[in-house]
Write a protein that holds these residues in place. Structure first.
Motif, PDB file in Angstrom:
ATOM      1  N   CYS A 105      19.279 -22.669  25.409  1.00 42.34           N
ATOM      2  CA  CYS A 105      20.077 -21.521  25.832  1.00 42.34           C
ATOM      3  C   CYS A 105      20.049 -20.424  24.770  1.00 42.34           C
ATOM      4  CB  CYS A 105      21.519 -21.968  26.112  1.00 42.34           C
ATOM      5  SG  CYS A 105      22.532 -20.710  26.914  1.00 42.34           S
ATOM      6  N   ILE A 106      20.182 -20.805  23.518  1.00 45.07           N
ATOM      7  CA  ILE A 106      20.139 -19.844  22.408  1.00 45.07           C
ATOM      8  C   ILE A 106      18.758 -19.197  22.330  1.00 45.07           C
ATOM      9  CG2 ILE A 106      20.208 -19.628  19.891  1.00 45.07           C
ATOM     10  CD1 ILE A 106      22.454 -21.823  19.989  1.00 45.07           C
ATOM     11  N   GLU A 107      17.709 -20.013  22.464  1.00 49.87           N
ATOM     12  CA  GLU A 107      16.339 -19.505  22.439  1.00 49.87           C
ATOM     13  C   GLU A 107      16.122 -18.478  23.551  1.00 49.87           C
ATOM     14  OE1 GLU A 107      11.900 -21.145  23.669  1.00 49.87           O
ATOM     15  OE2 GLU A 107      13.447 -22.602  23.161  1.00 49.87           O
ATOM     16  N   ALA A 108      16.568 -18.809  24.749  1.00 46.95           N
ATOM     17  CA  ALA A 108      16.368 -17.930  25.901  1.00 46.95           C
ATOM     18  C   ALA A 108      17.246 -16.685  25.834  1.00 46.95           C
ATOM     19  CB  ALA A 108      16.646 -18.705  27.195  1.00 46.95           C
ATOM     20  N   GLU A 109      18.365 -16.784  25.140  1.00 46.56           N
ATOM     21  CA  GLU A 109      19.280 -15.639  25.060  1.00 46.56           C
ATOM     22  C   GLU A 109      18.610 -14.429  24.399  1.00 46.56           C
ATOM     23  OE1 GLU A 109      23.936 -14.722  24.051  1.00 46.56           O
ATOM     24  OE2 GLU A 109      23.018 -16.529  23.217  1.00 46.56           O
ATOM     25  N   TYR A 110      17.794 -14.678  23.392  1.00 44.72           N
ATOM     26  CA  TYR A 110      17.073 -13.579  22.739  1.00 44.72           C
ATOM     27  C   TYR A 110      16.133 -12.890  23.732  1.00 44.72           C
ATOM     28  CZ  TYR A 110      18.840 -15.320  18.302  1.00 44.72           C
ATOM     29  OH  TYR A 110      19.660 -15.703  17.293  1.00 44.72           O
ATOM     30  N   LEU A 111      15.431 -13.689  24.516  1.00 44.01           N
ATOM     31  CA  LEU A 111      14.518 -13.139  25.515  1.00 44.01           C
ATOM     32  C   LEU A 111      15.285 -12.398  26.603  1.00 44.01           C
ATOM     33  CD1 LEU A 111      12.207 -16.271  25.793  1.00 44.01           C
ATOM     34  CD2 LEU A 111      11.680 -14.119  24.613  1.00 44.01           C
ATOM     35  N   TRP A 112      16.416 -12.982  27.012  1.00 44.92           N
ATOM     36  CA  TRP A 112      17.257 -12.363  28.039  1.00 44.92           C
ATOM     37  C   TRP A 112      17.786 -11.014  27.546  1.00 44.92           C
ATOM     38  CZ3 TRP A 112      22.482 -11.076  28.383  1.00 44.92           C
ATOM     39  CH2 TRP A 112      22.952 -10.782  29.664  1.00 44.92           C
ATOM     40  N   ASN A 113      18.226 -10.951  26.300  1.00 43.43           N
ATOM     41  CA  ASN A 113      18.695  -9.676  25.744  1.00 43.43           C
ATOM     42  C   ASN A 113      17.573  -8.636  25.742  1.00 43.43           C
ATOM     43  OD1 ASN A 113      21.436 -10.196  25.220  1.00 43.43           O
ATOM     44  ND2 ASN A 113      20.916 -11.282  23.343  1.00 43.43           N
ATOM     45  N   ASP A 114      16.362  -9.074  25.422  1.00 46.77           N
ATOM     46  CA  ASP A 114      15.221  -8.159  25.435  1.00 46.77           C
ATOM     47  C   ASP A 114      14.979  -7.589  26.832  1.00 46.77           C
ATOM     48  OD1 ASP A 114      14.747  -8.493  22.733  1.00 46.77           O
ATOM     49  OD2 ASP A 114      13.068  -9.895  23.004  1.00 46.77           O
ATOM     50  N   VAL A 115      15.039  -8.441  27.838  1.00 50.70           N
ATOM     51  CA  VAL A 115      14.792  -7.962  29.204  1.00 50.70           C
ATOM     52  C   VAL A 115      15.960  -7.093  29.683  1.00 50.70           C
ATOM     53  CG1 VAL A 115      15.644  -9.954  30.531  1.00 50.70           C
ATOM     54  CG2 VAL A 115      13.821  -8.572  31.454  1.00 50.70           C
ATOM     55  N   GLN A 116      17.166  -7.404  29.276  1.00 53.26           N
ATOM     56  CA  GLN A 116      18.313  -6.549  29.605  1.00 53.26           C
ATOM     57  C   GLN A 116      18.069  -5.141  29.059  1.00 53.26           C
ATOM     58  OE1 GLN A 116      20.326  -8.205  32.070  1.00 53.26           O
ATOM     59  NE2 GLN A 116      22.047  -7.438  30.892  1.00 53.26           N
ATOM     60  N   ASN A 117      17.651  -5.071  27.797  1.00 52.11           N
ATOM     61  CA  ASN A 117      17.375  -3.778  27.169  1.00 52.11           C
ATOM     62  C   ASN A 117      16.213  -3.059  27.853  1.00 52.11           C
ATOM     63  OD1 ASN A 117      19.439  -4.057  25.282  1.00 52.11           O
ATOM     64  ND2 ASN A 117      18.118  -5.131  23.842  1.00 52.11           N
ATOM     65  N   PHE A 118      15.181  -3.810  28.225  1.00 56.91           N
ATOM     66  CA  PHE A 118      14.030  -3.241  28.924  1.00 56.91           C
ATOM     67  C   PHE A 118      14.466  -2.590  30.234  1.00 56.91           C
ATOM     68  CE2 PHE A 118      10.797  -3.916  32.243  1.00 56.91           C
ATOM     69  CZ  PHE A 118       9.738  -3.169  31.730  1.00 56.91           C
ATOM     70  N   ILE A 119      15.272  -3.303  31.020  1.00 59.68           N
ATOM     71  CA  ILE A 119      15.748  -2.775  32.308  1.00 59.68           C
ATOM     72  C   ILE A 119      16.605  -1.533  32.082  1.00 59.68           C
ATOM     73  CG2 ILE A 119      17.196  -3.271  34.346  1.00 59.68           C
ATOM     74  CD1 ILE A 119      14.502  -4.771  34.354  1.00 59.68           C
ATOM     75  N   GLU A 120      17.486  -1.584  31.081  1.00 61.90           N
ATOM     76  CA  GLU A 120      18.343  -0.430  30.803  1.00 61.90           C
ATOM     77  C   GLU A 120      17.506   0.780  30.368  1.00 61.90           C
ATOM     78  OE1 GLU A 120      21.752   0.731  27.661  1.00 61.90           O
ATOM     79  OE2 GLU A 120      22.198  -1.048  28.898  1.00 61.90           O
ATOM     80  N   GLN A 121      16.469   0.551  29.579  1.00 67.86           N
ATOM     81  CA  GLN A 121      15.599   1.657  29.166  1.00 67.86           C
ATOM     82  C   GLN A 121      14.873   2.262  30.363  1.00 67.86           C
ATOM     83  OE1 GLN A 121      13.008   0.057  26.165  1.00 67.86           O
ATOM     84  NE2 GLN A 121      14.595   0.012  24.596  1.00 67.86           N
ATOM     85  N   LYS A 122      14.424   1.418  31.283  1.00 64.54           N
ATOM     86  CA  LYS A 122      13.689   1.899  32.455  1.00 64.54           C
ATOM     87  C   LYS A 122      14.600   2.661  33.424  1.00 64.54           C
ATOM     88  CE  LYS A 122       9.498   0.486  31.744  1.00 64.54           C
ATOM     89  NZ  LYS A 122       8.396   1.438  31.574  1.00 64.54           N
ATOM     90  N   LEU A 123      15.820   2.150  33.621  1.00 63.86           N
ATOM     91  CA  LEU A 123      16.720   2.751  34.603  1.00 63.86           C
ATOM     92  C   LEU A 123      17.710   3.747  33.995  1.00 63.86           C
ATOM     93  CD1 LEU A 123      17.601  -0.294  36.890  1.00 63.86           C
ATOM     94  CD2 LEU A 123      15.911   1.496  37.276  1.00 63.86           C
ATOM     95  N   GLY A 124      18.028   3.565  32.739  1.00 67.25           N
ATOM     96  CA  GLY A 124      19.043   4.405  32.105  1.00 67.25           C
ATOM     97  C   GLY A 124      20.424   3.789  32.260  1.00 67.25           C
ATOM     98  N   LYS A 125      21.238   3.950  31.246  1.00 65.10           N
ATOM     99  CA  LYS A 125      22.577   3.350  31.221  1.00 65.10           C
ATOM    100  C   LYS A 125      23.430   3.814  32.399  1.00 65.10           C
ATOM    101  CE  LYS A 125      26.340   2.446  27.985  1.00 65.10           C
ATOM    102  NZ  LYS A 125      26.236   1.009  27.878  1.00 65.10           N
ATOM    103  N   GLU A 126      23.372   5.112  32.696  1.00 65.46           N
ATOM    104  CA  GLU A 126      24.170   5.658  33.801  1.00 65.46           C
ATOM    105  C   GLU A 126      23.765   5.051  35.141  1.00 65.46           C
ATOM    106  OE1 GLU A 126      24.659   9.964  35.799  1.00 65.46           O
ATOM    107  OE2 GLU A 126      25.039   9.920  33.627  1.00 65.46           O
ATOM    108  N   ASN A 127      22.462   4.911  35.365  1.00 66.61           N
ATOM    109  CA  ASN A 127      21.994   4.305  36.616  1.00 66.61           C
ATOM    110  C   ASN A 127      22.357   2.821  36.695  1.00 66.61           C
ATOM    111  OD1 ASN A 127      20.907   6.567  37.864  1.00 66.61           O
ATOM    112  ND2 ASN A 127      18.933   6.327  36.859  1.00 66.61           N
ATOM    113  N   ILE A 128      22.316   2.125  35.561  1.00 64.50           N
ATOM    114  CA  ILE A 128      22.726   0.712  35.543  1.00 64.50           C
ATOM    115  C   ILE A 128      24.192   0.599  35.951  1.00 64.50           C
ATOM    116  CG2 ILE A 128      23.218  -1.272  34.025  1.00 64.50           C
ATOM    117  CD1 ILE A 128      20.297  -1.151  34.625  1.00 64.50           C
ATOM    118  N   GLU A 129      25.024   1.480  35.421  1.00 66.96           N
ATOM    119  CA  GLU A 129      26.449   1.460  35.781  1.00 66.96           C
ATOM    120  C   GLU A 129      26.647   1.732  37.270  1.00 66.96           C
ATOM    121  OE1 GLU A 129      28.219   4.234  33.035  1.00 66.96           O
ATOM    122  OE2 GLU A 129      27.967   2.868  31.335  1.00 66.96           O
TER     123      GLU A 129
END
Length: 143
Positions: A105-129
């Motif tokens: 779970c800890i190992e995957a959390e780093y990867l999950w955080n990376d993909v969260q950031n990737f999605i936010e960068q692609k869509l933008g924080k306002e669009n995510i909200e």
């Protein structure tokens, strides 16, 4: 619309299913080095937060159909990432992470955080909200 862009359907349900499949694919690809799918990671993360917990309570907490959850638990149990810690002879299973499950779970959390950031960068924080708000409204419509 560019030639390589796919035209949305007139059906809202189909558009949501396509978007869901696309986002799941992105998460699964980014989590692949951990050996987990996004569904499996979500289960481990929730068990880390709430465990030990019964299958029924876990299904309620992650708002997933119990049958679907049970099917998703099998590979996690086979990989010794989760364990049933209920007393022998009791009907309700009590699931919790094993040490191996905590590490995964800890190992995957780093990867999950990376993909969260990737999605936010692609869509933008306002669009995510906005998206999160709309998805919450849609989920309540089905309740």
């Amino acid at each position: 619309m560019k030639n390589n862009e796919k035209k949305p359907s007139i059906c809202n349900c189909l558009n949501l299913r396509r978007a869901s499949a696309a986002i799941t694919k992105i998460y699964d690809e980014k989590l692949a080095p951990s050996g987990l799918t996004v569904s499996q990671y979500s289960i481990l993360k929730h068990l880390k937060l709430f465990g030990p917990v019964s299958v029924s309570d876990l299904a309620i907490k992650i708002r997933l159909d119990r049958t679907t959850l049970v099917r998703s638990l099998k590979p996690l149990e086979t990989a010794s990432l989760i364990i049933d810690v209920s007393q022998k002879g009791t009907r309700n299973r009590q699931l919790q992470l094993t040490e191996k499950g905590i590490e995964k779970c800890i190992e995957a959390e780093y990867l999950w955080n990376d993909v969260q950031n990737f999605i936010e960068q692609k869509l933008g924080k306002e669009n995510i909200e906005k998206l999160t708000s709309l998805l919450s409204i849609i989920e309540r419509m089905g309740s």
